[in-house]
Design a protein around this motif. Structure first.
Motif, mmCIF file in Angstrom:
data_model
loop_
_atom_site.group_PDB
_atom_site.id
_atom_site.type_symbol
_atom_site.label_atom_id
_atom_site.label_comp_id
_atom_site.label_asym_id
_atom_site.label_seq_id
_atom_site.Cartn_x
_atom_site.Cartn_y
_atom_site.Cartn_z
ATOM 1 N N GLN A 142 -55.072 97.622 91.695
ATOM 2 C CA GLN A 142 -56.110 98.393 91.682
ATOM 3 C C GLN A 142 -56.738 97.676 90.219
ATOM 4 N N LYS A 143 -56.025 97.587 89.207
ATOM 5 C CA LYS A 143 -56.333 97.107 87.988
ATOM 6 C C LYS A 143 -56.757 95.554 87.958
ATOM 7 N N ALA A 144 -55.871 95.047 88.848
ATOM 8 C CA ALA A 144 -56.070 93.603 89.122
ATOM 9 C C ALA A 144 -57.593 93.255 89.789
ATOM 10 N N GLN A 145 -57.876 94.449 90.906
ATOM 11 C CA GLN A 145 -59.085 94.058 91.556
ATOM 12 C C GLN A 145 -60.296 94.279 90.537
ATOM 13 N N ARG A 146 -60.183 95.183 89.932
ATOM 14 C CA ARG A 146 -61.113 95.580 88.825
ATOM 15 C C ARG A 146 -61.545 94.368 87.940
ATOM 16 N N VAL A 147 -60.337 93.836 87.425
ATOM 17 C CA VAL A 147 -60.440 92.653 86.471
ATOM 18 C C VAL A 147 -61.150 91.430 87.214
ATOM 19 N N VAL A 148 -61.001 91.278 88.395
ATOM 20 C CA VAL A 148 -61.481 90.372 89.163
ATOM 21 C C VAL A 148 -62.834 90.459 89.344
ATOM 22 N N THR A 149 -63.281 91.607 89.813
ATOM 23 C CA THR A 149 -64.738 92.124 89.691
ATOM 24 C C THR A 149 -65.426 91.869 88.561
ATOM 25 N N GLU A 150 -64.777 92.258 87.343
ATOM 26 C CA GLU A 150 -65.520 92.106 86.172
ATOM 27 C C GLU A 150 -65.629 90.790 85.703
ATOM 28 N N ILE A 151 -64.698 89.970 85.985
ATOM 29 C CA ILE A 151 -64.658 88.418 85.667
ATOM 30 C C ILE A 151 -65.785 87.820 86.616
ATOM 31 N N LYS A 152 -65.845 88.047 87.873
ATOM 32 C CA LYS A 152 -66.876 87.488 88.643
ATOM 33 C C LYS A 152 -68.235 87.998 88.281
ATOM 34 N N ALA A 153 -68.435 89.158 87.776
ATOM 35 C CA ALA A 153 -69.908 89.692 87.310
ATOM 36 C C ALA A 153 -70.357 89.020 85.821
ATOM 37 N N ALA A 154 -69.238 88.683 84.987
ATOM 38 C CA ALA A 154 -69.621 88.002 83.819
ATOM 39 C C ALA A 154 -69.818 86.894 83.698
ATOM 40 N N THR A 155 -69.103 85.926 84.686
ATOM 41 C CA THR A 155 -69.196 84.496 84.696
ATOM 42 C C THR A 155 -70.184 83.910 85.811
ATOM 43 N N GLY A 156 -70.415 84.845 86.754
ATOM 44 C CA GLY A 156 -70.878 84.293 88.138
ATOM 45 C C GLY A 156 -69.969 83.462 89.015
ATOM 46 N N ASN A 157 -68.737 83.152 88.465
ATOM 47 C CA ASN A 157 -67.791 82.541 89.443
ATOM 48 C C ASN A 157 -67.122 83.271 90.365
ATOM 49 N N GLN A 158 -67.316 83.042 91.498
ATOM 50 C CA GLN A 158 -66.700 83.829 92.810
ATOM 51 C C GLN A 158 -65.453 83.224 93.212
ATOM 52 N N ASN A 159 -64.912 82.093 92.614
ATOM 53 C CA ASN A 159 -63.723 81.760 92.691
ATOM 54 C C ASN A 159 -62.504 82.313 91.520
ATOM 55 N N VAL A 160 -62.506 83.556 91.745
ATOM 56 C CA VAL A 160 -61.514 84.430 90.823
ATOM 57 C C VAL A 160 -60.756 85.380 92.042
ATOM 58 N N SER A 161 -59.409 85.275 91.813
ATOM 59 C CA SER A 161 -58.796 85.902 92.747
ATOM 60 C C SER A 161 -57.614 86.719 92.066
ATOM 61 N N TYR A 162 -56.539 87.405 92.586
ATOM 62 C CA TYR A 162 -55.314 87.813 92.104
ATOM 63 C C TYR A 162 -54.411 87.738 92.962
ATOM 64 N N LEU A 163 -53.054 87.909 92.134
ATOM 65 C CA LEU A 163 -51.729 87.940 92.899
ATOM 66 C C LEU A 163 -50.945 88.842 92.314
ATOM 67 N N ILE A 164 -50.311 89.824 92.859
ATOM 68 C CA ILE A 164 -49.684 91.046 92.318
ATOM 69 C C ILE A 164 -48.054 90.753 92.363
ATOM 70 N N ALA A 165 -47.296 90.970 91.504
ATOM 71 C CA ALA A 165 -45.722 90.847 91.289
ATOM 72 C C ALA A 165 -45.449 91.217 90.044
ATOM 73 N N ASP A 166 -44.231 92.003 90.228
ATOM 74 C CA ASP A 166 -43.346 92.572 88.672
ATOM 75 C C ASP A 166 -42.521 91.544 88.572
ATOM 76 N N LEU A 167 -42.486 90.869 87.615
ATOM 77 C CA LEU A 167 -42.004 89.547 87.093
ATOM 78 C C LEU A 167 -40.524 90.129 86.704
#
Length: 109
Positions: free
Chosen positions: A37-62
């Motif tokens: 959920q946090k990663a999805q929110r951050v991707v949305t924020e970055i896309k809105a702030a930059t206009g770059n739609q080529n932002v995505s996420y991957l989830i893993a506990d390292l």
């Protein structure tokens, strides 16, 4: 020239700022996080702030080798290569936790 960049620990702090700056430069940015959920929110924020739609996420506990393998498998199905890896993820462990983690990973003959 746009690059494919993966940034670990990019859902807040320096990692998030780095992801946003690289996205603003037109790169394809993949943020890594532990919380979807946090990663999805951050991707949305970055896309809105930059206009770059080529932002995505991957989830893993390292801390989980299986989660890392699963993340690599998902990366390989979605992307054909990686140009830049920024290892930003970190952890602060109490000495007793660090000792338990190290001992649990030791393999005796």
């Amino acid at each position: 020239m746009s690059k494919i960049m993966l940034i670990t620990g990019a859902t807040d702090g320096i990692g998030k700022v780095t992801a946003q700056e690289l996205a603003a430069q037109g790169n394809q940015v993949i943020i890594h996080g532990r919380n979807e959920q946090k990663a999805q929110r951050v991707v949305t924020e970055i896309k809105a702030a930059t206009g770059n739609q080529n932002v995505s996420y991957l989830i893993a506990d390292l801390f989980s080798m299986q989660a890392i393998k699963d993340m690599v498998t998902e990366f390989n199905t979605r992307f054909d290569h990686l140009d830049v890896l920024i290892n930003n993820a970190g952890a602060v462990l109490m000495p007793s936790v660090s000792k338990r983690l190290m001992v649990s990973r030791v393999r005796w003959p």
